[in-house]
Scaffold this motif. Structure first.
Motif, PDB file in Angstrom:
ATOM      1  N   GLY A 213       0.832  -1.211   0.000  1.00  0.00           N
ATOM      2  CA  GLY A 213       0.000   0.000   0.000  1.00  0.00           C
ATOM      3  C   GLY A 213       0.861   1.253   0.000  1.00  0.00           C
ATOM      4  O   GLY A 213       0.580   2.218  -0.721  1.00  0.00           O
ATOM      5  N   LEU A 214       1.954   1.234   0.787  1.00  0.00           N
ATOM      6  CA  LEU A 214       2.841   2.405   0.857  1.00  0.00           C
ATOM      7  C   LEU A 214       3.529   2.641  -0.485  1.00  0.00           C
ATOM      8  O   LEU A 214       3.635   3.772  -0.950  1.00  0.00           O
ATOM      9  CB  LEU A 214       3.908   2.207   1.953  1.00  0.00           C
ATOM     10  CG  LEU A 214       3.378   2.201   3.386  1.00  0.00           C
ATOM     11  CD1 LEU A 214       4.495   1.813   4.356  1.00  0.00           C
ATOM     12  CD2 LEU A 214       2.805   3.563   3.743  1.00  0.00           C
ATOM     13  N   LEU A 215       3.996   1.542  -1.102  1.00  0.00           N
ATOM     14  CA  LEU A 215       4.663   1.677  -2.401  1.00  0.00           C
ATOM     15  C   LEU A 215       3.683   2.175  -3.474  1.00  0.00           C
ATOM     16  O   LEU A 215       4.041   2.989  -4.326  1.00  0.00           O
ATOM     17  CB  LEU A 215       5.275   0.335  -2.829  1.00  0.00           C
ATOM     18  CG  LEU A 215       6.486  -0.121  -2.010  1.00  0.00           C
ATOM     19  CD1 LEU A 215       6.810  -1.587  -2.293  1.00  0.00           C
ATOM     20  CD2 LEU A 215       7.716   0.737  -2.311  1.00  0.00           C
ATOM     21  N   GLN A 216       2.443   1.709  -3.389  1.00  0.00           N
ATOM     22  CA  GLN A 216       1.433   2.193  -4.344  1.00  0.00           C
ATOM     23  C   GLN A 216       1.219   3.696  -4.163  1.00  0.00           C
ATOM     24  O   GLN A 216       1.162   4.451  -5.143  1.00  0.00           O
ATOM     25  CB  GLN A 216       0.102   1.463  -4.127  1.00  0.00           C
ATOM     26  CG  GLN A 216       0.137   0.010  -4.528  1.00  0.00           C
ATOM     27  CD  GLN A 216      -1.063  -0.766  -4.007  1.00  0.00           C
ATOM     28  OE1 GLN A 216      -1.781  -0.310  -3.109  1.00  0.00           O
ATOM     29  NE2 GLN A 216      -1.280  -1.942  -4.562  1.00  0.00           N
ATOM     30  N   ASP A 217       1.120   4.133  -2.887  1.00  0.00           N
ATOM     31  CA  ASP A 217       0.937   5.570  -2.631  1.00  0.00           C
ATOM     32  C   ASP A 217       2.105   6.365  -3.199  1.00  0.00           C
ATOM     33  O   ASP A 217       1.937   7.441  -3.759  1.00  0.00           O
ATOM     34  CB  ASP A 217       0.826   5.846  -1.117  1.00  0.00           C
ATOM     35  CG  ASP A 217      -0.462   5.268  -0.547  1.00  0.00           C
ATOM     36  OD1 ASP A 217      -1.379   4.981  -1.337  1.00  0.00           O
ATOM     37  OD2 ASP A 217      -0.534   5.100   0.686  1.00  0.00           O
ATOM     38  N   GLU A 218       3.301   5.783  -3.010  1.00  0.00           N
ATOM     39  CA  GLU A 218       4.520   6.447  -3.485  1.00  0.00           C
ATOM     40  C   GLU A 218       4.483   6.571  -5.015  1.00  0.00           C
ATOM     41  O   GLU A 218       4.826   7.611  -5.558  1.00  0.00           O
ATOM     42  CB  GLU A 218       5.715   5.578  -3.061  1.00  0.00           C
ATOM     43  CG  GLU A 218       7.017   6.286  -3.003  1.00  0.00           C
ATOM     44  CD  GLU A 218       7.128   7.149  -1.756  1.00  0.00           C
ATOM     45  OE1 GLU A 218       8.114   7.853  -1.693  1.00  0.00           O
ATOM     46  OE2 GLU A 218       6.239   7.143  -0.878  1.00  0.00           O
ATOM     47  N   LEU A 219       4.051   5.516  -5.680  1.00  0.00           N
ATOM     48  CA  LEU A 219       4.001   5.561  -7.145  1.00  0.00           C
ATOM     49  C   LEU A 219       2.994   6.624  -7.611  1.00  0.00           C
ATOM     50  O   LEU A 219       3.255   7.377  -8.554  1.00  0.00           O
ATOM     51  CB  LEU A 219       3.636   4.186  -7.713  1.00  0.00           C
ATOM     52  CG  LEU A 219       3.616   4.108  -9.241  1.00  0.00           C
ATOM     53  CD1 LEU A 219       5.014   4.326  -9.813  1.00  0.00           C
ATOM     54  CD2 LEU A 219       3.071   2.772  -9.734  1.00  0.00           C
ATOM     55  N   LEU A 220       1.853   6.702  -6.916  1.00  0.00           N
ATOM     56  CA  LEU A 220       0.855   7.715  -7.281  1.00  0.00           C
ATOM     57  C   LEU A 220       1.447   9.115  -7.123  1.00  0.00           C
ATOM     58  O   LEU A 220       1.254   9.986  -7.961  1.00  0.00           O
ATOM     59  CB  LEU A 220      -0.395   7.583  -6.390  1.00  0.00           C
ATOM     60  CG  LEU A 220      -1.306   6.409  -6.703  1.00  0.00           C
ATOM     61  CD1 LEU A 220      -2.390   6.270  -5.628  1.00  0.00           C
ATOM     62  CD2 LEU A 220      -1.975   6.597  -8.061  1.00  0.00           C
ATOM     63  N   ARG A 221       2.190   9.303  -6.034  1.00  0.00           N
ATOM     64  CA  ARG A 221       2.799  10.613  -5.783  1.00  0.00           C
ATOM     65  C   ARG A 221       3.833  10.938  -6.880  1.00  0.00           C
ATOM     66  O   ARG A 221       3.845  12.033  -7.439  1.00  0.00           O
ATOM     67  CB  ARG A 221       3.464  10.602  -4.402  1.00  0.00           C
ATOM     68  CG  ARG A 221       3.943  11.961  -3.925  1.00  0.00           C
ATOM     69  CD  ARG A 221       4.690  11.849  -2.603  1.00  0.00           C
ATOM     70  NE  ARG A 221       5.875  11.007  -2.663  1.00  0.00           N
ATOM     71  CZ  ARG A 221       7.010  11.317  -3.283  1.00  0.00           C
ATOM     72  NH1 ARG A 221       7.134  12.461  -3.918  1.00  0.00           N
ATOM     73  NH2 ARG A 221       8.037  10.481  -3.271  1.00  0.00           N
ATOM     74  N   PHE A 237      -6.992  -6.790  -8.950  1.00  0.00           N
ATOM     75  CA  PHE A 237      -7.872  -5.767  -9.516  1.00  0.00           C
ATOM     76  C   PHE A 237      -7.941  -4.504  -8.647  1.00  0.00           C
ATOM     77  O   PHE A 237      -8.020  -3.387  -9.163  1.00  0.00           O
ATOM     78  CB  PHE A 237      -9.285  -6.331  -9.745  1.00  0.00           C
ATOM     79  CG  PHE A 237     -10.083  -5.461 -10.656  1.00  0.00           C
ATOM     80  CD1 PHE A 237      -9.852  -5.469 -12.023  1.00  0.00           C
ATOM     81  CD2 PHE A 237     -11.020  -4.584 -10.149  1.00  0.00           C
ATOM     82  CE1 PHE A 237     -10.555  -4.623 -12.869  1.00  0.00           C
ATOM     83  CE2 PHE A 237     -11.728  -3.733 -10.990  1.00  0.00           C
ATOM     84  CZ  PHE A 237     -11.490  -3.759 -12.362  1.00  0.00           C
ATOM     85  N   SER A 238      -7.861  -4.677  -7.321  1.00  0.00           N
ATOM     86  CA  SER A 238      -7.946  -3.465  -6.495  1.00  0.00           C
ATOM     87  C   SER A 238      -6.688  -2.606  -6.670  1.00  0.00           C
ATOM     88  O   SER A 238      -6.757  -1.374  -6.625  1.00  0.00           O
ATOM     89  CB  SER A 238      -8.224  -3.781  -5.026  1.00  0.00           C
ATOM     90  OG  SER A 238      -7.314  -4.723  -4.583  1.00  0.00           O
ATOM     91  N   GLU A 239      -5.535  -3.246  -6.917  1.00  0.00           N
ATOM     92  CA  GLU A 239      -4.324  -2.479  -7.224  1.00  0.00           C
ATOM     93  C   GLU A 239      -4.517  -1.718  -8.547  1.00  0.00           C
ATOM     94  O   GLU A 239      -4.139  -0.546  -8.670  1.00  0.00           O
ATOM     95  CB  GLU A 239      -3.109  -3.419  -7.330  1.00  0.00           C
ATOM     96  CG  GLU A 239      -1.814  -2.694  -7.631  1.00  0.00           C
ATOM     97  CD  GLU A 239      -0.576  -3.558  -7.375  1.00  0.00           C
ATOM     98  OE1 GLU A 239       0.121  -3.306  -6.392  1.00  0.00           O
ATOM     99  OE2 GLU A 239      -0.326  -4.490  -8.162  1.00  0.00           O
ATOM    100  N   ALA A 240      -5.157  -2.390  -9.512  1.00  0.00           N
ATOM    101  CA  ALA A 240      -5.415  -1.749 -10.810  1.00  0.00           C
ATOM    102  C   ALA A 240      -6.317  -0.526 -10.633  1.00  0.00           C
ATOM    103  O   ALA A 240      -6.078   0.534 -11.213  1.00  0.00           O
ATOM    104  CB  ALA A 240      -6.063  -2.753 -11.765  1.00  0.00           C
ATOM    105  N   VAL A 241      -7.342  -0.669  -9.792  1.00  0.00           N
ATOM    106  CA  VAL A 241      -8.282   0.442  -9.566  1.00  0.00           C
ATOM    107  C   VAL A 241      -7.561   1.614  -8.909  1.00  0.00           C
ATOM    108  O   VAL A 241      -7.748   2.770  -9.259  1.00  0.00           O
ATOM    109  CB  VAL A 241      -9.467  -0.038  -8.686  1.00  0.00           C
ATOM    110  CG1 VAL A 241     -10.305   1.141  -8.201  1.00  0.00           C
ATOM    111  CG2 VAL A 241     -10.324  -1.017  -9.468  1.00  0.00           C
ATOM    112  N   LYS A 242      -6.693   1.280  -7.962  1.00  0.00           N
ATOM    113  CA  LYS A 242      -6.009   2.340  -7.220  1.00  0.00           C
ATOM    114  C   LYS A 242      -5.022   3.107  -8.105  1.00  0.00           C
ATOM    115  O   LYS A 242      -4.933   4.326  -8.026  1.00  0.00           O
ATOM    116  CB  LYS A 242      -5.281   1.718  -6.021  1.00  0.00           C
ATOM    117  CG  LYS A 242      -4.560   2.738  -5.159  1.00  0.00           C
ATOM    118  CD  LYS A 242      -4.081   2.121  -3.870  1.00  0.00           C
ATOM    119  CE  LYS A 242      -3.251   3.113  -3.061  1.00  0.00           C
ATOM    120  NZ  LYS A 242      -2.697   2.518  -1.848  1.00  0.00           N
TER     121      LYS A 242
END
Ligand SMILES: Nc1ncnc2c1ncn2[C@@H]1O[C@H](COP(=O)(O)OP(=O)(O)OP(=O)(O)O)[C@@H](O)[C@H]1O
Length: 465
Positions: A213-221, A237-242
């Motif tokens: 979750g933290l790495l996903q947030d980092e990628l979005l940032r 799929f939830s990773e894809a949605v995020k």
């Protein structure tokens, strides 16, 4: 499904991309002229047949990946996601078809140069074990023969960017890092030469859910800042949605079952296969895409702790909110609490989890379900009270989305049945269940109020406001 003829864009090609200063400007999916560094990728009738396999692993795929967007390939194991992605940087050569990058056929670009100019990050991070973090991150700039001082600066900048303190991490070896730190270094390495394109093959697949979750947030940032064209492969799929601006739901042989925004896919899956992949909690996932500031915020009667009790008693029919001297919410108070109260300092129950205008509706739902008032208090600047979000607002928001996309597939010319069809889950179901539970809780607490001898709200419309 989006298909497109390759377009000729007057943007620099990936292969021409030699300096970290180059910025490409082109049209993005939203039609805005905002500057971004990504470039468009077009897959045009792309097929891959591995020798002796009997049937293609990827069969006649058409897909346009817009400049500056994150496109997620999601689909079952073995469906051809990795093969499709690796044909973009020619780690795998297509059997037929054409892939263009910023309008240029990738076959016309030197394969080594192409790979140096397309960042690539994989599940195991793929770091060189015998090289330090700094040497790993500096790999492509070294191949591009950048000056030492420039590489050093770039490495520091990249480590900073992915949230690793250069002083602490630059001289460590990969074995001296946690899995999540290795992934960060992998992303820093992929970004080091400032490529316009980033290919990410399940980059967060090997870490625990919290780090993920933290790495996903980092990628979005990062993507907010960098606007690369990112192609990201996942099973989840939830990773894809995020993470996705668009999601390509792939079936076997990379058949594009649906290619659209997460909102559209969640609201109206193109067929039963996509619906099954999306899962029965589609409406809950939709809540992760919207923020509290996007929906109606209602008001409740409020008073400060040192205001007279009568002031609130006259206004509260069901629930009111007591604020501190800086207008931050401190306690919920019911009408019955105020009957014999002498001061607002010692009545009511502490407010639960608060949400901000930037919180997702998923966060709001969690706060609502944990709160006996069946609503979530919203705070703004410096924690000041703004209002409340109710479960009814969440339900009507998801209904509206669903209605907006109800006719998405009416003109569909593929062989998929329009949603909702047989086997397509009712996307409103989980929220309505949550609403029922919250209403039951409300009814139970109203009963308690009655048996207490106090009056329930006179106006049923006022209940739960
Ligand atoms: N080098 C190869 N030679 C022969 N067949 C291959 C080769 N690489 C992949 N395949 C086959 O091609 C198909 C697609 O594989 P690919 O790795 O692209 O799928 P995937 O969707 O990325 O899978 P996963 O999610 O499990 O990683 C599979 O049937 C696989 O067995």
């Amino acid at each position: 499904m989006t298909t497109s003829d390759p377009k000729t864009a007057d943007t620099p090609t990936s292969g021409d991309h030699r300096t970290e200063d180059t910025k490409a400007t082109g049209s993005n999916a939203t039609g805005s002229n905002a500057e971004h560094t990504g470039v468009e990728i077009v897959l045009d009738h792309v097929t891959k047949e591995y020798p002796g396999a009997g049937r293609p692993a990827v069969d006649d795929v058409n897909l346009t990946i817009p400049a500056g967007e994150t496109v997620i390939f999601v689909g079952p194991s073995g469906c051809g996601k990795t093969t499709t992605m690796r044909m973009i940087n020619r780690l795998i050569e297509p059997t037929s078809g054409r892939i263009t990058i910023a309008g240029r056929d990738n076959k016309d670009l030197n394969a080594n140069e192409l790979r140096r100019n397309i960042g690539y990050s994989i599940q195991s991070a793929g770091l060189f074990p015998h090289l330090t973090v700094a040497q790993n991150v500096g790999t492509v700039p070294r191949l591009l023969k950048w000056k030492k001082s420039r590489i050093k600066d770039r490495v520091e900048e990249m480590l900073d960017l992915v949230g690793l303190d250069p002083a602490e991490f630059r001289d460590r070896y990969p074995r001296q890092l946690s899995g999540g730190q290795q992934q960060r270094v992998g992303v820093a390495r992929a970004l080091a030469a400032d490529p316009p394109i980033l290919l990410m093959d399940e980059p967060f697949g090997a870490v625990d859910p919290i780090t993920r979750g933290l790495l996903q947030d980092e990628l979005l940032r990062l993507q907010d800042e960098l606007h690369k064209t990112i192609v990201f492969v996942t099973h989840d799929f939830s990773e894809a949605v995020k993470l996705g601006d668009r999601i390509a739901v792939l079936g076997y042989q990379s058949k594009v079952l649906q290619y659209d925004t997460p909102e559209a896919i969640l609201a109206a899956p193109a067929n039963d296969t996509v619906a099954k992949f999306v899962g029965s909690d589609a409406s809950l996932q939709q809540l992760t895409l919207l923020r509290v500031r996007d929906v109606e915020i209602e008001r409740r009667p409020t008073a400060r702790e040192d205001d007279p009790v009568d002031y609130l008693r006259d206004q509260v029919r069901d629930w009111g909110i007591i604020l501190d001297s800086r207008d931050r919410p401190v306690r919920w108070v019911r009408q019955r609490d105020l009957r014999d109260a002498r001061s607002l300092r010692d009545v009511g129950e502490p407010v639960g989890e608060l949400v901000s205008l930037r919180s997702t509706l998923q966060d709001a739902l969690e706060a609502i379900l944990a709160d006996s008032s069946a609503s979530a208090i919203v705070t703004g600047v410096r924690g000041r009270y703004e209002g409340v979000v109710t479960i009814d607002t969440l339900i009507s928001t998801v209904r509206t989305l669903h209605e907006e996309h109800a006719h998405d597939h009416d003109e569909s010319d593929d062989d998929s049945s329009p949603a909702p069809g047989p086997g397509v889950p009712d996307v409103r179901d989980p929220i309505e269940k949550a609403a029922e539970a919250a209403k039951a809780e409300r009814a139970r607490s109203a009963d308690e109020t009655d048996s207490d001898g106090s009056a329930a709200a006179d106006d049923p419309e006022q209940a739960h406001r």
